[in-house]
Enzyme design. Structure first.
Site, PDB file in Angstrom:
ATOM      1  N   ARG A   1      -2.466  -2.124  -3.435  1.00  0.00           N
ATOM      2  CA  ARG A   1      -3.688  -1.347  -3.220  1.00  0.00           C
ATOM      3  C   ARG A   1      -3.617  -0.085  -4.069  1.00  0.00           C
ATOM      4  NH1 ARG A   1      -5.428   2.867   1.192  1.00  0.00           N
ATOM      5  NH2 ARG A   1      -7.673   2.770   0.947  1.00  0.00           N
TER       6      ARG A   1
ATOM      7  N   ARG B   1     -11.381  15.445   6.957  1.00  0.00           N
ATOM      8  CA  ARG B   1     -12.202  15.779   5.783  1.00  0.00           C
ATOM      9  C   ARG B   1     -13.619  16.141   6.215  1.00  0.00           C
ATOM     10  NH1 ARG B   1     -11.021  10.371   2.629  1.00  0.00           N
ATOM     11  NH2 ARG B   1      -8.920  10.229   3.486  1.00  0.00           N
TER      12      ARG B   1
ATOM     13  N   ASN C   1       0.880  -1.168   0.000  1.00  0.00           N
ATOM     14  CA  ASN C   1       0.000   0.000   0.000  1.00  0.00           C
ATOM     15  C   ASN C   1       0.916   1.215   0.000  1.00  0.00           C
ATOM     16  OD1 ASN C   1      -1.792   2.053   0.469  1.00  0.00           O
ATOM     17  ND2 ASN C   1      -2.673   1.170   2.335  1.00  0.00           N
TER      18      ASN C   1
ATOM     19  N   GLU D   1      -8.076  -5.355   4.999  1.00  0.00           N
ATOM     20  CA  GLU D   1      -7.925  -5.020   3.583  1.00  0.00           C
ATOM     21  C   GLU D   1      -6.761  -5.775   2.956  1.00  0.00           C
ATOM     22  OE1 GLU D   1      -8.460  -0.916   5.129  1.00  0.00           O
ATOM     23  OE2 GLU D   1      -9.106  -0.470   3.098  1.00  0.00           O
TER      24      GLU D   1
ATOM     25  N   HIS E   1     -12.793   2.757  -0.231  1.00  0.00           N
ATOM     26  CA  HIS E   1     -12.803   1.764   0.854  1.00  0.00           C
ATOM     27  C   HIS E   1     -13.504   0.488   0.403  1.00  0.00           C
ATOM     28  CE1 HIS E   1     -12.789   5.239   4.014  1.00  0.00           C
ATOM     29  NE2 HIS E   1     -11.549   4.876   3.752  1.00  0.00           N
TER      30      HIS E   1
END
Ligand code: AMP
Length: 394
Positions: A85, A234, A19, A377, A173
């Site tokens: 990823r 965010r 990742n 993940e 996601h």
């Protein structure tokens, strides 16, 4: 983990999951079948001033050195593939793909849709392909949502503008929403095909999804990861009219507005801290900003929960995942309080018990099962990588 010939037996061969961000490289060697994590780590501060790690090539070299220091020579560890990823697959990628030079170019071309994410992924992919001579696979965070119904995926803006600039709700996601929604049937003992689910992925980034029979039918992130829930830094949803207003009235440039909404808003903008544990400490100390931030965060979650109840028509399982969702019983309580009339309630002792396992936290016999499922993940990427390469999972 090595056999008589010094190589890992095929049945225990791990996948290396990478990742790569702009300044960090997270890696994990994971056995797809068992989920065993053989090794993991993070190379940080890539390309930063004063850092020893000049670029992603050096980061991959450092990862290899860190693994070697643990007695894991990648060349002999039987690594069968590398799974990468990638945040944004744009309109091009709705499934994992074996990485070729052309695929790297396509991922790079999608950078305007994910300027904070895709360039780092490309740098990581290029460095890893140059140094690790096994198949490389890209697994996209948007892929799970590629099949959203048009009514959910389409923004009500002029169609030719949307087509020309590839504007739609992509969702992110997805790897987590897919992993969690596919872990739920085993937990509740019912087939995926008959379950209506809502998944709340509440980490530093946060998103909600509605999943019918294993297919995503709505999600809260959009063209970019800025839309939807309140996150660490965010804003999530704001009135789109805020952008021209800030431009005209505050004199902010487009890039400044982007920075405000992505990096200075959310929990941080309201309370000064983006980490939920720090927020909880401030709340306990009576901080009004932190209390407001918690309230806004929970209110937004209730909005999406209500929306997805209506989209699905009937809800079977509501699942919390990621750092906040897995660990913060107070958030789960605040989101679900008062929803008994909708068949949603918590069993307080189950909700408050600390656990790292997938678990049900609603009372037995509830119309809606509420669950906590730790996301994974990396394992999902490893499994999708192996499945694409049609290698039997050990
Ligand atoms: P993630 O992006 O999934 O790593 O989630 C990060 C967020 O989860 C941060 O806001 C953390 O404060 C929160 N978090 C992680 N672990 C815990 C924990 N044990 N208790 C409460 N919050 C946690």
């Amino acid at each position: 983990m090595t056999g008589p010939d010094g190589r890992a037996p095929r049945s225990a061969a791990p996948v290396l999951v990478l990742n790569a961000g702009s300044s960090s490289l997270k890696y994990q060697l994971v056995v797809p079948g068992s989920g065993e994590v053989v090794a993991k780590g993070t190379v940080e501060r890539i390309g930063e001033d004063g850092s020893d790690v000049a670029d992603h090539t050096a980061a991959v070299r450092q990862m290899t050195a860190e693994l070697t220091a643990q007695g894991l020579e990648l060349a002999s560890a039987g690594v069968r593939a590398v799974g990468h990823r990638v945040v944004h697959g744009g309109p091009d990628f709705s499934d994992p793909v074996v990485i070729t030079d052309a695929v790297v170019d396509q991922i790079r071309d999608l950078s305007p849709l994910a300027p904070l994410h895709n360039p780092g992924a490309v740098a990581g992919i290029e460095a890893a392909r140059a140094q690790l001579d096994v198949p490389h696979v890209a697994v996209f965070d948007t892929a799970f949502f590629a099949g959203l119904p048009p009514a959910a995926a389409t923004y009500a803006i002029p169609r030719e503008l949307a087509e020309r600039y590839r504007i739609r709700r992509y969702g992110m996601h997805g790897t987590s929403h897919r992993y969690v929604s596919r872990a739920v049937p085993g937990l509740v003992g019912r087939p995926l095909a008959e379950l209506n689910q809502i998944v709340l992925h509440l980490g530093n980034g946060a998103s909600a999804s509605a999943v019918r029979g294993g297919q995503a039918v709505d999600t809260s992130m959009g063209l970019t990861p800025l839309q939807g829930l309140v996150m660490g830094t965010r804003s999530g949803d704001v009135d789109p009219g805020l952008h021209p207003y800030l431009s005209r009235e505050a004199g902010l440039t487009v890039d400044e507005i982007d920075t405000v909404l992505n990096k200075q808003s959310g929990l941080k903008g309201l309370s000064g801290v983006n980490d939920f544990r720090a927020l909880q400490e401030l709340r306990e100390a009576g901080d009004a900003g932190a209390e407001l931030a918690f309230g806004v965060y929970v209110h937004r979650l209730k909005h999406y929960l209500g929306a997805y109840l209506a989209v699905l028509g009937r809800l079977d399982v509501l699942t919390f995942t990621a750092g906040v969702g897995e660990n913060n019983a107070a958030v789960r309580t605040a989101v679900l309080v008062g929803l008994e009339g909708l068949g949603i309630s918590l069993e307080p002792a189950r909700n408050e018990a600390a656990s790292r396992e997938a678990r049900v936290i609603s009372p037995d016999g509830s119309p809606v099962t509420v669950a906590v499922v730790p996301t994974n993940e990396e394992l999902e990427i490893a499994r999708q990588t192996l499945a694409l390469l049609a290698l039997p999972a050990p």
